[in-house]
Design a protein around this motif. Structure first.
Motif, mmCIF file in Angstrom:
data_model
loop_
_atom_site.group_PDB
_atom_site.id
_atom_site.type_symbol
_atom_site.label_atom_id
_atom_site.label_comp_id
_atom_site.label_asym_id
_atom_site.label_seq_id
_atom_site.Cartn_x
_atom_site.Cartn_y
_atom_site.Cartn_z
ATOM 1 N N PHE A 121 13.994 10.025 -6.246
ATOM 2 C CA PHE A 121 12.416 9.365 -6.736
ATOM 3 C C PHE A 121 12.042 10.110 -7.733
ATOM 4 C CE2 PHE A 121 13.918 8.940 -1.595
ATOM 5 C CZ PHE A 121 14.190 7.944 -1.700
ATOM 6 N N LYS A 122 11.710 11.019 -7.612
ATOM 7 C CA LYS A 122 11.632 11.831 -8.766
ATOM 8 C C LYS A 122 11.297 10.458 -10.326
ATOM 9 C CE LYS A 122 9.976 16.395 -11.674
ATOM 10 N NZ LYS A 122 10.893 17.505 -11.649
ATOM 11 N N GLU A 123 13.157 10.719 -10.482
ATOM 12 C CA GLU A 123 13.094 9.948 -11.501
ATOM 13 C C GLU A 123 13.088 8.448 -11.971
ATOM 14 O OE1 GLU A 123 17.361 9.371 -14.221
ATOM 15 O OE2 GLU A 123 17.701 10.822 -12.730
ATOM 16 N N SER A 124 12.753 8.261 -10.455
ATOM 17 C CA SER A 124 12.249 6.692 -10.489
ATOM 18 C C SER A 124 10.778 6.353 -10.562
ATOM 19 C CB SER A 124 13.278 6.041 -9.107
ATOM 20 O OG SER A 124 12.231 4.975 -8.886
ATOM 21 N N ALA A 125 9.841 7.687 -9.863
ATOM 22 C CA ALA A 125 9.010 8.084 -9.953
ATOM 23 C C ALA A 125 8.579 8.176 -11.336
ATOM 24 C CB ALA A 125 8.120 8.665 -9.439
ATOM 25 N N LEU A 126 8.831 7.992 -12.829
ATOM 26 C CA LEU A 126 9.036 8.345 -13.818
ATOM 27 C C LEU A 126 8.610 7.261 -14.691
ATOM 28 C CD1 LEU A 126 10.070 11.489 -14.208
ATOM 29 C CD2 LEU A 126 8.101 11.527 -14.721
ATOM 30 N N GLY A 175 5.959 3.741 -2.986
ATOM 31 C CA GLY A 175 7.142 4.945 -2.218
ATOM 32 C C GLY A 175 7.526 5.679 -2.268
ATOM 33 N N CYS A 176 7.668 6.001 -3.790
ATOM 34 C CA CYS A 176 8.270 7.056 -4.713
ATOM 35 C C CYS A 176 7.891 8.033 -4.005
ATOM 36 C CB CYS A 176 9.511 7.142 -5.845
ATOM 37 S SG CYS A 176 10.445 5.604 -6.622
ATOM 38 N N LEU A 177 6.715 8.249 -4.382
ATOM 39 C CA LEU A 177 5.739 9.242 -3.858
ATOM 40 C C LEU A 177 5.498 9.980 -3.553
ATOM 41 C CD1 LEU A 177 2.461 8.537 -6.833
ATOM 42 C CD2 LEU A 177 4.586 9.728 -7.207
ATOM 43 N N PHE A 178 5.274 8.955 -1.729
ATOM 44 C CA PHE A 178 5.759 9.188 -0.487
ATOM 45 C C PHE A 178 6.927 9.654 -0.290
ATOM 46 C CE2 PHE A 178 6.032 8.686 3.941
ATOM 47 C CZ PHE A 178 4.964 9.196 4.250
ATOM 48 N N ALA A 179 7.739 9.587 -0.516
ATOM 49 C CA ALA A 179 9.115 9.942 -0.062
ATOM 50 C C ALA A 179 9.269 12.118 -0.824
ATOM 51 C CB ALA A 179 10.287 9.459 -0.679
ATOM 52 N N GLN A 180 8.838 11.761 -1.829
ATOM 53 C CA GLN A 180 8.824 13.185 -2.511
ATOM 54 C C GLN A 180 7.386 14.152 -1.579
ATOM 55 O OE1 GLN A 180 9.178 13.571 -7.398
ATOM 56 N NE2 GLN A 180 8.800 11.546 -6.990
ATOM 57 N N GLN A 181 6.511 13.283 -0.596
ATOM 58 C CA GLN A 181 5.634 14.188 -0.350
ATOM 59 C C GLN A 181 4.664 14.135 -1.237
ATOM 60 O OE1 GLN A 181 7.328 17.548 2.331
ATOM 61 N NE2 GLN A 181 8.146 15.665 3.561
ATOM 62 N N LYS A 182 4.052 13.584 -2.193
ATOM 63 C CA LYS A 182 3.299 14.165 -2.887
ATOM 64 C C LYS A 182 2.059 12.987 -2.666
ATOM 65 C CE LYS A 182 6.111 14.682 -7.213
ATOM 66 N NZ LYS A 182 5.281 15.323 -8.333
ATOM 67 N N PHE A 183 1.008 13.545 -1.584
ATOM 68 C CA PHE A 183 0.379 12.512 -0.484
ATOM 69 C C PHE A 183 -0.589 12.750 -1.679
ATOM 70 C CE2 PHE A 183 2.819 14.427 3.066
ATOM 71 C CZ PHE A 183 3.832 13.354 3.084
ATOM 72 N N ASP A 184 -1.299 13.722 -1.713
ATOM 73 C CA ASP A 184 -2.552 13.555 -2.641
ATOM 74 C C ASP A 184 -2.673 12.164 -3.718
ATOM 75 O OD1 ASP A 184 -3.522 15.204 -1.016
ATOM 76 O OD2 ASP A 184 -3.342 17.328 -2.373
ATOM 77 N N GLU A 185 -0.761 12.199 -4.742
ATOM 78 C CA GLU A 185 -1.184 11.263 -5.934
ATOM 79 C C GLU A 185 -1.086 9.938 -5.130
ATOM 80 O OE1 GLU A 185 2.148 12.360 -8.488
ATOM 81 O OE2 GLU A 185 1.711 14.320 -8.212
ATOM 82 N N VAL A 186 -0.694 9.569 -3.511
ATOM 83 C CA VAL A 186 -0.127 8.250 -3.038
ATOM 84 C C VAL A 186 -1.857 7.702 -3.376
ATOM 85 C CG1 VAL A 186 -0.429 6.849 -1.560
ATOM 86 C CG2 VAL A 186 2.044 8.486 -2.187
ATOM 87 N N ILE A 187 -2.779 8.369 -1.956
ATOM 88 C CA ILE A 187 -3.678 8.088 -2.510
ATOM 89 C C ILE A 187 -4.306 7.969 -3.360
ATOM 90 C CG2 ILE A 187 -6.375 9.322 -1.176
ATOM 91 C CD1 ILE A 187 -4.488 10.881 0.865
ATOM 92 N N VAL A 232 1.355 -0.881 -0.130
ATOM 93 C CA VAL A 232 0.312 0.338 -0.418
ATOM 94 C C VAL A 232 0.051 0.831 0.423
ATOM 95 C CG1 VAL A 232 1.136 -0.569 -2.850
ATOM 96 C CG2 VAL A 232 -0.995 -0.319 -1.936
ATOM 97 N N HIS A 233 -0.620 0.286 1.459
ATOM 98 C CA HIS A 233 -1.656 0.909 1.946
ATOM 99 C C HIS A 233 -1.200 1.269 3.032
ATOM 100 C CE1 HIS A 233 -5.140 -0.417 -0.036
ATOM 101 N NE2 HIS A 233 -4.898 -1.362 -0.273
ATOM 102 N N ARG A 234 0.290 0.877 3.816
ATOM 103 C CA ARG A 234 1.108 2.033 5.183
ATOM 104 C C ARG A 234 1.253 3.013 4.161
ATOM 105 N NH1 ARG A 234 7.034 0.824 4.116
ATOM 106 N NH2 ARG A 234 6.968 0.393 2.080
ATOM 107 N N PHE A 235 1.411 3.111 3.248
ATOM 108 C CA PHE A 235 1.723 4.642 3.201
ATOM 109 C C PHE A 235 -0.068 5.666 3.352
ATOM 110 C CE2 PHE A 235 4.428 2.822 0.315
ATOM 111 C CZ PHE A 235 5.961 2.905 0.596
ATOM 112 N N THR A 236 -0.342 5.204 3.077
ATOM 113 C CA THR A 236 -1.687 6.279 3.059
ATOM 114 C C THR A 236 -2.462 6.334 3.767
ATOM 115 O OG1 THR A 236 -3.524 4.186 2.921
ATOM 116 C CG2 THR A 236 -3.053 5.768 -0.065
ATOM 117 N N LEU A 237 -2.144 5.005 5.006
ATOM 118 C CA LEU A 237 -2.667 4.737 6.673
ATOM 119 C C LEU A 237 -1.553 6.401 7.069
ATOM 120 C CD1 LEU A 237 -4.049 4.342 9.189
ATOM 121 C CD2 LEU A 237 -1.712 2.412 9.357
ATOM 122 N N GLU A 238 -0.572 6.483 6.770
ATOM 123 C CA GLU A 238 0.423 7.615 7.520
ATOM 124 C C GLU A 238 -0.011 8.836 7.113
ATOM 125 O OE1 GLU A 238 4.986 9.012 7.808
ATOM 126 O OE2 GLU A 238 4.584 6.059 7.797
#
Length: 127
Positions: free
Chosen positions: A40-45, A66-78, A95-101
């Motif tokens: 996920f980190k490599e994909s996000a980059l 999705g990549c940020l969420f998988a890395q638990q970078k929740f503030d970055e997702v928001i 993409v809103h399903r990630f912020t909702l969760e």
């Protein structure tokens, strides 16, 4: 049809990007390939690099969330979801399903309710 060895596929995607630097589809294919491998980190980059020249690529935005969420970078997702709204960037409502969760996990009831409204609204606009 046989599935190529992951190393061969990885090299082919990277070569396509090297040959044609702004070839969005090669970036997306490599990003999906990396995601399937849990990289996920490599994909996000890679997705951030793609978004640097194709800022409104809906698929890249969705994959990045999705990549940020998988890395638990929740503030970055928001932050990503807020940014695409402020800049009025076309995006997939999913993409809103990630912020909702994230909001639900954090017990942020008001934000969860607001996100549900956004999801309901955007799901009708962009099915």
């Amino acid at each position: 049809m046989s599935i190529p060895h992951p190393g061969v596929a990885n090299a082919a995607f990277r070569e396509a990007i090297r040959i044609r630097k702004n070839y969005s589809e090669a970036y997306l294919n490599l990003a999906r390939f990396l995601i399937r491998q849990g990289r996920f980190k490599e994909s996000a980059l890679l997705l951030n690099e793609l978004l640097s020249f194709d800022k409104e690529n809906r698929i890249a935005i969705t994959l990045l969330a999705g990549c940020l969420f998988a890395q638990q970078k929740f503030d970055e997702v928001i932050g990503l979801v807020r940014e695409i709204h402020v800049k009025h960037v076309a995006h997939d409502f999913s993409v809103h399903r990630f912020t909702l969760e994230i909001y639900q996990q954090r017990g942020m009831r008001r934000e969860s309710e607001a996100e549900n409204v956004v999801i309901a609204t955007e799901s009708h606009i962009n099915p």
